[in-house]
Scaffold this motif. Structure first.
Motif: not given
Length: 244
Positions: A71-78
């Motif tokens: 929820p803090q924000g992350c642009d990683q694709i899993l």
């Protein structure tokens, strides 16, 4: 012609409508290619936004891909395939749940337990006292066939578990803030290594997370025999966590 196309495509990109963009002529259903868009649009900022839109669409179309739910924000694709419980984002270390819409892994509570917490989204009205639909049998709160003592006990039980769950979530936030403050101190010169404190904060954060979702698990679990063991282990973990 080129300025018209450039203005048209720029507007579609800024409105996040470029992925399904077609020729502006109403009779033509052709879609502009990526090469064509990049040759027409001169703004690098707009091109970057276009490439991000393509990436978002690609991830949405792939059932085995998802964005990190931090929820803090992350642009990683899993990659979902092969990721069980305990698999964390390689960029921000956030542990996600891929089986439900809850933003983080919630072990030991199951996904069905967490869905109970969000049932208000379906607008289903029910009586907490008898757990039956509110309509058409209930005219008001007091028009309920359930025993008041049973309703009061259920309400008190819910309040107790809810308060405990909320407390552990707040305590987890305290551990996170403490770790961040210690991290900033560690960067100062002439300060001894504080790695052991950071490790303790991480353990404290994880313990509070497990304790919070254990409240959800315990509330919905009706197996009295197994719950005696769970409650005993939870109490032991809480004592050690408080000491830490």
């Amino acid at each position: 012609l080129q300025p018209c196309w450039s203005e048209y495509l720029t507007t579609r990109i800024e409105q996040n409508m470029v992925v399904n963009c077609t020729c502006p002529i109403s009779e033509c259903h052709a879609q502009p290619t990526t090469a064509f868009i990049c040759s027409i649009v001169s703004s690098e900022e707009i091109i970057v936004k276009y490439e991000k839109a393509l990436l978002r669409r690609y991830v949405e179309c792939c059932s085995n891909l998802t964005w990190c739910t931090n929820p803090q924000g992350c642009d990683q694709i899993l990659l979902k395939d092969g990721l069980g419980y305990g698999a964390a984002c390689s960029k921000c270390s956030w542990i996600s749940c891929f089986n439900c819409n809850f933003p983080e892994a919630h072990y030991p509570a199951s996904c069905s337990h967490m869905s109970h917490m969000t049932c208000a989204k379906c607008n289903h009205g029910f009586c907490w006292r008898c757990l039956k639909p509110w309509r058409p049998t209930h005219k008001d709160y007091y028009n309920c066939s359930a025993m008041v003592s049973k309703a009061a006990w259920q309400e008190k039980r819910f309040q107790d578990y809810n308060e405990r769950c909320t407390f552990h979530h707040h305590a987890r936030e305290f551990a996170i803030n403490l770790r961040n403050r210690v991290s900033s101190i560690s960067e100062m010169p002439k300060i001894r290594t504080l790695t052991f404190v950071l490790d303790a904060c991480k353990v404290l954060e994880q313990a509070r997370k497990v304790l919070a979702y254990s409240c959800v698990y315990s509330y919905y679990n009706q197996d009295t025999e197994s719950m005696d063991i769970v409650e005993e282990q939870t109490e032991s973990l809480e004592l050690h966590t408080n000491a830490l």
